[in-house]
Design an enzyme around this catalytic site. Sequence first.
Site, PDB file in Angstrom:
ATOM      1  N   THR A  48       0.824  -1.199   0.000  1.00 28.02           N
ATOM      2  CA  THR A  48       0.000   0.000   0.000  1.00 28.02           C
ATOM      3  C   THR A  48       0.861   1.253   0.000  1.00 28.02           C
ATOM      4  O   THR A  48       0.441   2.307  -0.486  1.00 28.02           O
ATOM      5  CB  THR A  48      -0.932   0.003   1.224  1.00 28.02           C
ATOM      6  OG1 THR A  48      -1.590  -1.263   1.306  1.00 28.02           O
ATOM      7  CG2 THR A  48      -1.968   1.100   1.137  1.00 28.02           C
ATOM      8  N   TYR A 136       5.385 -11.425   5.543  1.00 25.80           N
ATOM      9  CA  TYR A 136       4.316 -10.918   4.681  1.00 25.80           C
ATOM     10  C   TYR A 136       3.988 -12.010   3.673  1.00 25.80           C
ATOM     11  O   TYR A 136       4.680 -12.177   2.674  1.00 25.80           O
ATOM     12  CB  TYR A 136       4.813  -9.635   4.003  1.00 25.80           C
ATOM     13  CG  TYR A 136       3.795  -8.875   3.186  1.00 25.80           C
ATOM     14  CD1 TYR A 136       2.477  -9.275   3.055  1.00 25.80           C
ATOM     15  CD2 TYR A 136       4.169  -7.696   2.535  1.00 25.80           C
ATOM     16  CE1 TYR A 136       1.563  -8.565   2.306  1.00 25.80           C
ATOM     17  CE2 TYR A 136       3.270  -6.958   1.778  1.00 25.80           C
ATOM     18  CZ  TYR A 136       1.970  -7.403   1.673  1.00 25.80           C
ATOM     19  OH  TYR A 136       1.073  -6.691   0.921  1.00 25.80           O
ATOM     20  N   LYS A 160       8.190 -13.798  14.150  1.00 25.78           N
ATOM     21  CA  LYS A 160       7.289 -13.846  15.308  1.00 25.78           C
ATOM     22  C   LYS A 160       5.837 -13.656  14.902  1.00 25.78           C
ATOM     23  O   LYS A 160       4.923 -14.155  15.558  1.00 25.78           O
ATOM     24  CB  LYS A 160       7.688 -12.775  16.328  1.00 25.78           C
ATOM     25  CG  LYS A 160       6.888 -12.826  17.621  1.00 25.78           C
ATOM     26  CD  LYS A 160       7.427 -11.830  18.649  1.00 25.78           C
ATOM     27  CE  LYS A 160       6.606 -11.906  19.945  1.00 25.78           C
ATOM     28  NZ  LYS A 160       7.105 -10.942  20.963  1.00 25.78           N
ATOM     29  N   VAL A 205      -3.469  -6.185   9.700  1.00 25.67           N
ATOM     30  CA  VAL A 205      -2.671  -5.191   8.976  1.00 25.67           C
ATOM     31  C   VAL A 205      -3.543  -4.774   7.803  1.00 25.67           C
ATOM     32  O   VAL A 205      -3.774  -5.549   6.878  1.00 25.67           O
ATOM     33  CB  VAL A 205      -1.329  -5.783   8.506  1.00 25.67           C
ATOM     34  CG1 VAL A 205      -0.499  -4.702   7.812  1.00 25.67           C
ATOM     35  CG2 VAL A 205      -0.560  -6.374   9.680  1.00 25.67           C
TER      36      VAL A 205
END
Length: 296
Positions: A48, A136, A160, A205
Amino acid sequence: MASLHGILVALITPFTDDKTSIDEARLQAHIEHLITAGVHGLVPGGSTGEFTTLTVAERKQLTELCVKFAAGRVPVVAGTGSLSSAEAVELSVHAAQVGAAATMVVPPYYDPVSLPELHELLGEIHTASGLPIVFYNIPAASGITLSPTEIAGLSKVGVKYLKDTSGNAPALTELIFGLSDQITSFNGWDTLTFYGLAAGAPGGVWGAANIIPELAVELYEAVSVKGDLKLGREIWAKAWPICKFLEAHSYAAAVKTGVELIGQPTGGLRKPFALLNPELTAELKQLLQNAGVKTV
């Protein structure tokens, strides 16, 4: 260091009108708006945020500015993924030096890496930076599709957290319920936000939170904090049509167009990308108004 949770905004990158540089004043104003609305973290330098159009120097500048403007009020998760290990390590070390709370690493997104190569890459980043990694997971861009067990196994090399932008709800469910002892999974697919929160993800997210931060925070509070699914569904009924629209078009362009519609100039997108055309902009404006969002 406190664990990440809540609404983490997949942040846009505002440019000057000539698009030659990051507009610091616009970025600061946008961050202030988001933090005032109650978001729980900032994730600059992701899809984004148009990271593929930024130079390495600009990516470092963006992280520095976000940490500066957040001023310790919310954590900053710096997007540091790259086509090369050396650049990803350089960006991640820099993120640690300037005060980011974690890195978000997308795998190389032209030629897909193998699982052993991915382990080596993430291990190098974690060892060099010392920061926890948000993996991601975006198979449509990276070309690498991992099973839930393989994703959880990335915890061995410093991962994590997960930002899951696969759109695979069953896999996300397995990660939340069966593998949470290894990795903490955030939803990163807009139209699955309500499901992810209801299923027990600690947050999301979320690019749409650039446009509708108040609704995003209200949804998190209703579903994740209060456990009020009835109220959550009422809020989600407002947000879902917007999320569906964003996913149906060039995502970064749609989000920036939305930010323009709520009265915050963004400088547009760097070529070859552009804001949405007038017809689509009008459609998005109507969806925002339907959700009770004030537009200009």
